[in-house]
Each structure stands twice: as structure tokens, then as C-alpha cells.
Scaffold this motif. Structure first.
Motif, PDB file in Angstrom:
ATOM      1  N   GLN A  56      -8.767  -0.594  10.579  1.00 38.77           N
ATOM      2  CA  GLN A  56      -7.573  -1.417  10.370  1.00 38.77           C
ATOM      3  C   GLN A  56      -6.839  -0.984   9.106  1.00 38.77           C
ATOM      4  O   GLN A  56      -5.605  -0.962   9.070  1.00 38.77           O
ATOM      5  CB  GLN A  56      -7.951  -2.896  10.294  1.00 38.77           C
ATOM      6  N   TYR A  57      -7.572  -0.656   8.076  1.00 40.29           N
ATOM      7  CA  TYR A  57      -6.966  -0.157   6.835  1.00 40.29           C
ATOM      8  C   TYR A  57      -6.165   1.111   7.122  1.00 40.29           C
ATOM      9  O   TYR A  57      -4.985   1.205   6.791  1.00 40.29           O
ATOM     10  CB  TYR A  57      -8.063   0.105   5.799  1.00 40.29           C
ATOM     11  N   LEU A  58      -6.792   2.084   7.755  1.00 40.30           N
ATOM     12  CA  LEU A  58      -6.111   3.363   8.018  1.00 40.30           C
ATOM     13  C   LEU A  58      -4.919   3.206   8.956  1.00 40.30           C
ATOM     14  O   LEU A  58      -3.938   3.947   8.824  1.00 40.30           O
ATOM     15  CB  LEU A  58      -7.083   4.376   8.607  1.00 40.30           C
ATOM     16  N   ALA A  59      -4.979   2.260   9.884  1.00 39.32           N
ATOM     17  CA  ALA A  59      -3.897   2.066  10.850  1.00 39.32           C
ATOM     18  C   ALA A  59      -2.589   1.662  10.176  1.00 39.32           C
ATOM     19  O   ALA A  59      -1.521   1.833  10.752  1.00 39.32           O
ATOM     20  CB  ALA A  59      -4.308   1.024  11.888  1.00 39.32           C
ATOM     21  N   GLU A  60      -2.670   1.153   8.958  1.00 39.43           N
ATOM     22  CA  GLU A  60      -1.468   0.738   8.242  1.00 39.43           C
ATOM     23  C   GLU A  60      -0.665   1.913   7.698  1.00 39.43           C
ATOM     24  O   GLU A  60       0.485   1.747   7.307  1.00 39.43           O
ATOM     25  CB  GLU A  60      -1.842  -0.188   7.085  1.00 39.43           C
ATOM     26  N   PHE A  61      -1.253   3.109   7.692  1.00 40.78           N
ATOM     27  CA  PHE A  61      -0.641   4.251   7.033  1.00 40.78           C
ATOM     28  C   PHE A  61      -0.457   5.441   7.962  1.00 40.78           C
ATOM     29  O   PHE A  61      -1.282   5.700   8.830  1.00 40.78           O
ATOM     30  CB  PHE A  61      -1.523   4.714   5.859  1.00 40.78           C
ATOM     31  N   GLU A  62       0.612   6.159   7.709  1.00 40.11           N
ATOM     32  CA  GLU A  62       0.774   7.490   8.285  1.00 40.11           C
ATOM     33  C   GLU A  62      -0.044   8.469   7.441  1.00 40.11           C
ATOM     34  O   GLU A  62      -0.695   9.374   7.951  1.00 40.11           O
ATOM     35  CB  GLU A  62       2.256   7.892   8.288  1.00 40.11           C
ATOM     36  N   GLN A  63      -0.001   8.229   6.134  1.00 40.51           N
ATOM     37  CA  GLN A  63      -0.736   9.061   5.171  1.00 40.51           C
ATOM     38  C   GLN A  63      -0.967   8.210   3.932  1.00 40.51           C
ATOM     39  O   GLN A  63      -0.104   7.435   3.532  1.00 40.51           O
ATOM     40  CB  GLN A  63       0.095  10.308   4.831  1.00 40.51           C
ATOM     41  N   ILE A  64      -2.152   8.335   3.320  1.00 37.84           N
ATOM     42  CA  ILE A  64      -2.458   7.593   2.096  1.00 37.84           C
ATOM     43  C   ILE A  64      -3.410   8.421   1.236  1.00 37.84           C
ATOM     44  O   ILE A  64      -4.268   9.134   1.757  1.00 37.84           O
ATOM     45  CB  ILE A  64      -3.056   6.186   2.404  1.00 37.84           C
ATOM     46  N   GLU A  65      -3.204   8.342  -0.064  1.00 38.13           N
ATOM     47  CA  GLU A  65      -4.061   9.066  -1.009  1.00 38.13           C
ATOM     48  C   GLU A  65      -4.330   8.160  -2.207  1.00 38.13           C
ATOM     49  O   GLU A  65      -3.401   7.664  -2.846  1.00 38.13           O
ATOM     50  CB  GLU A  65      -3.388  10.355  -1.467  1.00 38.13           C
ATOM     51  N   THR A  66      -5.598   7.969  -2.505  1.00 40.15           N
ATOM     52  CA  THR A  66      -6.013   7.091  -3.592  1.00 40.15           C
ATOM     53  C   THR A  66      -6.612   7.905  -4.722  1.00 40.15           C
ATOM     54  O   THR A  66      -7.409   8.817  -4.485  1.00 40.15           O
ATOM     55  CB  THR A  66      -7.052   6.070  -3.087  1.00 40.15           C
ATOM     56  N   THR A  67      -6.213   7.562  -5.930  1.00 39.50           N
ATOM     57  CA  THR A  67      -6.855   8.117  -7.116  1.00 39.50           C
ATOM     58  C   THR A  67      -7.493   6.959  -7.872  1.00 39.50           C
ATOM     59  O   THR A  67      -6.977   5.837  -7.870  1.00 39.50           O
ATOM     60  CB  THR A  67      -5.856   8.854  -8.032  1.00 39.50           C
ATOM     61  N   PHE A  68      -8.605   7.233  -8.489  1.00 39.41           N
ATOM     62  CA  PHE A  68      -9.331   6.207  -9.228  1.00 39.41           C
ATOM     63  C   PHE A  68      -9.096   6.424 -10.716  1.00 39.41           C
ATOM     64  O   PHE A  68      -9.393   7.482 -11.257  1.00 39.41           O
ATOM     65  CB  PHE A  68     -10.816   6.243  -8.870  1.00 39.41           C
ATOM     66  N   ASP A  69      -8.519   5.398 -11.360  1.00 39.09           N
ATOM     67  CA  ASP A  69      -8.175   5.473 -12.772  1.00 39.09           C
ATOM     68  C   ASP A  69      -9.345   5.099 -13.669  1.00 39.09           C
ATOM     69  O   ASP A  69      -9.445   5.583 -14.791  1.00 39.09           O
ATOM     70  CB  ASP A  69      -6.987   4.540 -13.070  1.00 39.09           C
TER      71      ASP A  69
END
Length: 126
Positions: A56-69
Motif C-alpha cells: 500500500q505504501y509503494l502504490a502511492e508512488f510512481e517513484q520514491i527515494e528516502t534518505t535517513f538524516d
């Protein structure tokens, strides 16, 4: 094991999920783990299926990239501050930040809760 090994392993697996590899992330969770997001209503003690939760999380995006601060782990609790950029499934760009909380039982995540401003997902008023 260093102070953030489990949390870093989780962060790396989340980034792998965003590249299409779901197995590494799903392997991080204990059976019956509790997963929470602000827009998904779960009562106290209600667990979501990890595979469904992340699909469900991935279905919200065409593309997503997370960086951890920032990643802080103490005992069996961890805090991950993050920033994500990408494009929603509807085609609009998105840029948002939040915090995720992890609870571990051994090396497995028994509770995952993430908090962010859900307004970033709503089309801006023109």
C-alpha cells in the motif's frame, strides 16, 4: 553489534524496497508485528500484515527515494529521521519528511510507527 546495526539494516532494507526488492524489508519484521501510518487507522494492538502495509505504501508512488538524516538506537527502541522525494502515482512531485519509531524483539521489528505531515499528499489548492 554496534549501536545502530538493527536500525541501519532496516533503513537499508527500506531503500531496497523503494528499488523494487521487498524481501529484505519483510524479513526485518517479527510475526504479528504492529505497523502504523498516520492515514491508516489501526486500533491499539491491531497489527497489519507487513506485506500488505508496504505494498500500500509503494502504490502511492510512481517513484520514491528516502534518505535517513539521523538514526538513534537505544536498547530495543530506535528513532529514524528521514526525508523522501519522488513522484506520486498521480504524477505530482512530492517532498516530505518524518520520523519512524522501531521496537525490536531480538533482531526483528515488533512495532513500526511512522509520523509525517499527510498534507504533502494532497494536491495544492490553486
Amino acid at each position: 553489534m554496534s549501536g545502530t546495526d538493527r536500525s541501519q539494516r532496516f533503513a537499508d532494507a527500506l531503500q531496497s524496497l523503494e528499488s523494487g526488492d521487498q524481501e529484505d524489508l519483510l524479513a526485518q519484521f517479527a510475526d504479528g508485528a504492529e505497523l502504523r501510518r498516520p492515514e491508516r487507522k489501526h486500533g491499539p494492538g491491531v497489527s497489519a500484515d507487513a506485506s500488505t502495509f508496504w505494498q500500500q505504501y509503494l502504490a502511492e508512488f510512481e517513484q520514491i527515494e528516502t534518505t535517513f538524516d539521523r538514526i538513534v538506537e537505544q536498547g530495543d527502541e530506535a528513532v529514524l529521521e528521514w526525508h523522501s522525494t519522488g513522484q506520486l502515482a498521480a504524477g505530482r512531485d512530492i517532498d516530505y519528511a518524518g520520523v519512524s519509531l522501531l521496537t525490536f524483539e531480538g533482531d526483528a521489528v515488533s512495532r513500526f510507527a511512522t509520523y509525517y505531515d499527510t498534507a504533502a499528499f494532497i494536491d495544492p489548492v490553486e
